[in-house]
Motif scaffolding. Structure first.
Motif, PDB file in Angstrom:
ATOM      1  N   PHE A  82      47.962  38.702   4.390  1.00  0.00           N
ATOM      2  CA  PHE A  82      49.058  39.113   5.271  1.00  0.00           C
ATOM      3  C   PHE A  82      49.544  40.512   4.904  1.00  0.00           C
ATOM      4  CE2 PHE A  82      53.420  39.244   6.792  1.00  0.00           C
ATOM      5  CZ  PHE A  82      53.299  38.716   8.067  1.00  0.00           C
ATOM      6  N   ARG A  83      49.732  40.745   3.633  1.00  0.00           N
ATOM      7  CA  ARG A  83      50.246  42.038   3.189  1.00  0.00           C
ATOM      8  C   ARG A  83      49.238  43.158   3.415  1.00  0.00           C
ATOM      9  NH1 ARG A  83      54.903  41.066   0.486  1.00  0.00           N
ATOM     10  NH2 ARG A  83      55.207  38.943  -0.312  1.00  0.00           N
ATOM     11  N   ALA A  84      47.961  42.850   3.343  1.00  0.00           N
ATOM     12  CA  ALA A  84      46.933  43.873   3.560  1.00  0.00           C
ATOM     13  C   ALA A  84      46.737  44.178   5.041  1.00  0.00           C
ATOM     14  CB  ALA A  84      45.617  43.427   2.938  1.00  0.00           C
ATOM     15  N   MET A 212      53.421  53.243   7.949  1.00  0.00           N
ATOM     16  CA  MET A 212      52.960  53.471   6.580  1.00  0.00           C
ATOM     17  C   MET A 212      51.888  54.552   6.597  1.00  0.00           C
ATOM     18  SD  MET A 212      51.212  50.723   3.919  1.00  0.00           S
ATOM     19  CE  MET A 212      52.727  49.748   3.805  1.00  0.00           C
ATOM     20  N   PRO A 213      51.950  55.521   5.712  1.00  0.00           N
ATOM     21  CA  PRO A 213      50.909  56.556   5.648  1.00  0.00           C
ATOM     22  C   PRO A 213      49.521  55.953   5.482  1.00  0.00           C
ATOM     23  CG  PRO A 213      52.776  57.150   4.273  1.00  0.00           C
ATOM     24  CD  PRO A 213      53.016  55.744   4.733  1.00  0.00           C
ATOM     25  N   VAL A 218      45.323  52.219   3.029  1.00  0.00           N
ATOM     26  CA  VAL A 218      44.046  52.016   2.345  1.00  0.00           C
ATOM     27  C   VAL A 218      44.277  51.393   0.967  1.00  0.00           C
ATOM     28  CG1 VAL A 218      42.024  53.159   1.376  1.00  0.00           C
ATOM     29  CG2 VAL A 218      42.920  53.882   3.602  1.00  0.00           C
ATOM     30  N   ARG A 219      45.284  51.918   0.242  1.00  0.00           N
ATOM     31  CA  ARG A 219      45.566  51.374  -1.092  1.00  0.00           C
ATOM     32  C   ARG A 219      46.006  49.913  -1.001  1.00  0.00           C
ATOM     33  NH1 ARG A 219      48.699  56.223  -1.502  1.00  0.00           N
ATOM     34  NH2 ARG A 219      47.497  57.901  -2.490  1.00  0.00           N
ATOM     35  N   ASN A 220      46.774  49.603   0.046  1.00  0.00           N
ATOM     36  CA  ASN A 220      47.260  48.240   0.204  1.00  0.00           C
ATOM     37  C   ASN A 220      46.145  47.258   0.561  1.00  0.00           C
ATOM     38  OD1 ASN A 220      49.770  46.814  -0.024  1.00  0.00           O
ATOM     39  ND2 ASN A 220      49.690  46.398   2.167  1.00  0.00           N
TER      40      ASN A 220
END
Length: 433
Positions: A82-84, A212-213, A218-220
């Motif tokens: 979900f967070r990704a 979100m940038p 990508v990091r997430n």
């Protein structure tokens, strides 16, 4: 033939209606058919079928995939998904409602259980969607419907059961499920986009999230890496010819333990809970398979399937008309039986008709799984409806109403599969070609 058919159906209906366990109902029906309409000894046939249904190597994959699903159910994987996914869905019409569909599809690819997918993803997404102002009806409908993909997107417990009973290649069935699984995901998402664009207020799609940038997105997304590794480890080993489904299932169990440990949700208690939960489910399924095998043998000795196939062939029904009638019959039957029982009961009686009609057994297996998917969201015995009811406290018919558009989309998918059988058969044919 009519007397035997009515006696068989009446016996099965009485046993099931009386609350007898599915396995015992199948055994009892087969026993009565053999003793009442043949002169064969029941004992040797029963012993032979029980042994034959229990020792197959392919069947070993079943408890392994069930155990893997139980581990992932407790691993916190849905939270990571979900967070990704959330940052990438913010600008798509329907926004985070798509997380139910995509998240269920991803989790289904490694779980194989519709109920586990529904419960695991729903525990995370439903409270978040409600908190962010999303339409509750659509949130429930997308979750209940997309989580049925746990039966279709490989590895699938239903496909293993069908493959074992009908002696079809489980690897080919797994490959055949990829195209229809992606088709259903696409249909669900397209419907959600259209609904959101035409219903006003962005279709009740809640409040827009703070953008979100790109680099942060990508990091997430690293949270999805363990899931993708697990999918790649299972499906890649099967499709690459490196491992059989049983061997891939063992790899999946080990990888799921590593992922659960990585997420901080794996210890001795979870290991034991998941193992015993998987053992209970696997024993239940294995016992039903043995009962269905005995009923299938009993029907063969009475020659009922052959006579029934001949009678229907004499009616001159086209394969398409046969499938329409069969779909209506299965949808009614699916209102009262769970998916595994439905598949085993159908394959015990109807496969001669399918073979006589010239319908590809791999195609029919995928068709049957989709019909079982539909039964998961059909009252009164829609397992996913019960799971959602437990999560939300809503009336089961309210939940069923929310799934109606997706019910129709599943039927439409069957029509597309019939019109373009390559959706199902391209990958299996490429595998053998």
């Amino acid at each position: 033939m009519l007397t035997l058919s009515l006696a068989t159906l009446f016996t099965l209906a009485i046993l099931l209606g009386g609350g007898v366990w599915i396995a015992f109902a199948l055994l009892g029906t087969g026993w009565i058919a053999l003793t009442g309409f043949t002169s064969f000894e029941v004992g040797p046939i029963l012993a032979s079928d029980f042994w034959g249904a229990s020792y197959g190597w392919d069947l070993t994959a079943l408890p392994m995939f069930v155990w893997m699903g139980e581990i992932l159910f407790r691993s916190g994987l849905a939270d990571n998904m979900f967070r990704a996914l959330s940052p990438w869905l913010n600008r798509l019409p329907g926004r985070l409602l798509h997380s139910n569909i995509i998240g269920s599809g991803l989790f289904a690819a490694v779980c194989g259980s519709s109920a586990a997918t529904c419960a695991t993803v729903g525990k995370m997404t439903l409270p978040e969607l409600e908190r962010r102002g999303y339409d509750e009806t659509l949130a429930i409908g997308t979750l209940a419907s997309a989580s049925t993909l746990g039966l279709l997107i490989p590895p699938s417990i239903m496909m293993i059961v069908y493959g074992v009973v009908t002696e079809q290649s489980i690897s080919r069935l797994f490959m055949a499920g990829v195209g229809p699984g992606l088709l259903l995901l696409a249909l669900f998402m397209i419907y959600l986009v259209i609904w959101s664009l035409t219903a006003g207020r962005n279709g009740g799609a809640g409040h827009a999230e703070t953008p979100m940038p790109f680099l942060d997105k990508v990091r997430n997304s690293w949270r999805l890496i363990p899931l993708l590794v697990l999918i790649g480890g299972i499906l890649g080993s099967i499709y690459g010819g490196v491992a059989s489904p049983t061997e891939a299932a063992a790899v999946g169990v080990v990888l799921s333990m590593v992922i659960a440990r990585f997420n901080g949700h794996f210890d001795k208690s979870i290991f034991l809970e998941s193992m015993f939960a998987g053992l209970r489910t696997s024993c239940m399924i294995a016992f039903i398979i043995a009962g269905a095998s005995f009923l299938s043998s009993a029907m063969s000795f009475t020659q009922l399937p052959t006579q029934l196939a001949s009678a229907i062939a004499a009616m001159g029904l086209s394969p398409n008309v046969l499938l329409v009638m069969l779909t209506l019959f299965l949808l009614v039957l699916g209102c009262f039986l769970d998916g595994i029982s439905l598949i085993l009961l159908v394959t015990s009686i109807i496969m001669p008709l399918i073979n006589a009609a010239g319908i590809d057994p791999i195609w029919f297996g995928i068709y049957l799984v989709i019909v079982v998917e539909i039964s998961q969201i059909t009252p009164p015995v829609g397992f996913n409806l019960f799971v959602i009811q437990g999560l939300t406290g809503k009336n089961i018919f309210t939940i069923a109403k929310a799934t109606l558009p997706f019910f129709l989309l599943m039927l439409f998918a069957i029509v597309l599969m019939r019109a373009f059988p390559e959706i199902v058969l391209y990958l299996p044919q490429a595998m053998t070609g």
